[in-house]
Write a protein that holds these residues in place. Sequence first.
Motif, PDB file in Angstrom:
ATOM      1  N   SER A  18      -4.804   1.363   7.605  1.00  0.00           N
ATOM      2  CA  SER A  18      -4.981   0.419   6.298  1.00  0.00           C
ATOM      3  C   SER A  18      -6.158  -0.146   6.349  1.00  0.00           C
ATOM      4  O   SER A  18      -6.801  -0.405   5.347  1.00  0.00           O
ATOM      5  N   ASP A  34      -1.682   2.283  -0.421  1.00  0.00           N
ATOM      6  CA  ASP A  34      -1.202   2.081   0.827  1.00  0.00           C
ATOM      7  C   ASP A  34       0.304   2.409   0.998  1.00  0.00           C
ATOM      8  O   ASP A  34       1.029   1.220   0.028  1.00  0.00           O
ATOM      9  N   ASP A  36       2.850   1.815   2.694  1.00  0.00           N
ATOM     10  CA  ASP A  36       3.765   0.665   3.081  1.00  0.00           C
ATOM     11  C   ASP A  36       3.726  -0.647   1.979  1.00  0.00           C
ATOM     12  O   ASP A  36       4.588  -1.048   1.813  1.00  0.00           O
TER      13      ASP A  36
HETATM   14 MG   LIG Z   1      -0.903   0.292   7.547  1.00  0.00          MG
END
Ligand SMILES: [Mg+2]
Length: 169
Positions: A18, A34, A36
């Motif tokens: 990230s 991203d 997530d």
């Molecule tokens: Mg991450």
Amino acid sequence: MIKMKNIYLIGFMGSGKSSVGKSLCILLDCDYVDTDTVVEEKNNKTIVDIFASEGENAFRIYESKVLREVPFENCVVSTGGGIIENEKNVEQMKNTGIIVYLETSFSKIDERLKMDLSRPLWNQNKQKKKELFEKRIDLYRSCANVTVKTDDKSYHDVAAEVVSYIVGE
Ligand SMILES: [Mg+2]
Ligand SMILES: Nc1ncnc2c1ncn2[C@@H]1O[C@H](COP(=O)(O)OP(=O)(O)OP(=O)(O)O)[C@@H](O)[C@H]1O
Ligand SMILES: O=C(O)C1=C[C@@H](O)[C@@H](O)[C@H](O)C1
């Protein structure tokens, strides 16, 4: 505008997918996803809450769905640490982009995630974490087009190194 292949960042929790991803998309002036974060936004729940209330399998289904919805070009994609456990996910990343493995030692990850409570699979005993790490190493290595070691580099340096590989492709 010249379109580029997607860049998928893979690696264990805390390898910097990230952090590096955000820096990389600024350097490349491209879009950013991203997986997530998108799973959390779509479900209006944190990953911790999804694991606690629906279990890991439900999270994996959400994660794969988010990956399938990523545009096929011009994106830097920071994936979740376990995305490579599903062969179809790996196939899709291979077909639509370059897979960059951020390789980080267990001891460095332990240092980076010392106080972390936001990763359910990190929030377990050390033996279990180590087993997960060992189990995944071969998977990361086998699907990567490019590997960048991160232990002694800032995430800005890692992003710059990724750019140098991409430009040299
Ligand atoms: Mg991450
Ligand atoms: N190269 C680096 N040097 C120092 N600290 C780093 C580096 N990369 C990441 N970190 C730190 O480690 C922590 C985890 O980083 P990050 O969230 O980017 O990892 P991740 O790979 O995305 O993890 P996850 O798989 O859980 O999403 C953060 O606190 C971040 O600041
Ligand atoms: O390594 C994993 O399996 C995970 C890593 C994180 O990115 C999140 O996707 C979640 O915490 C699971």
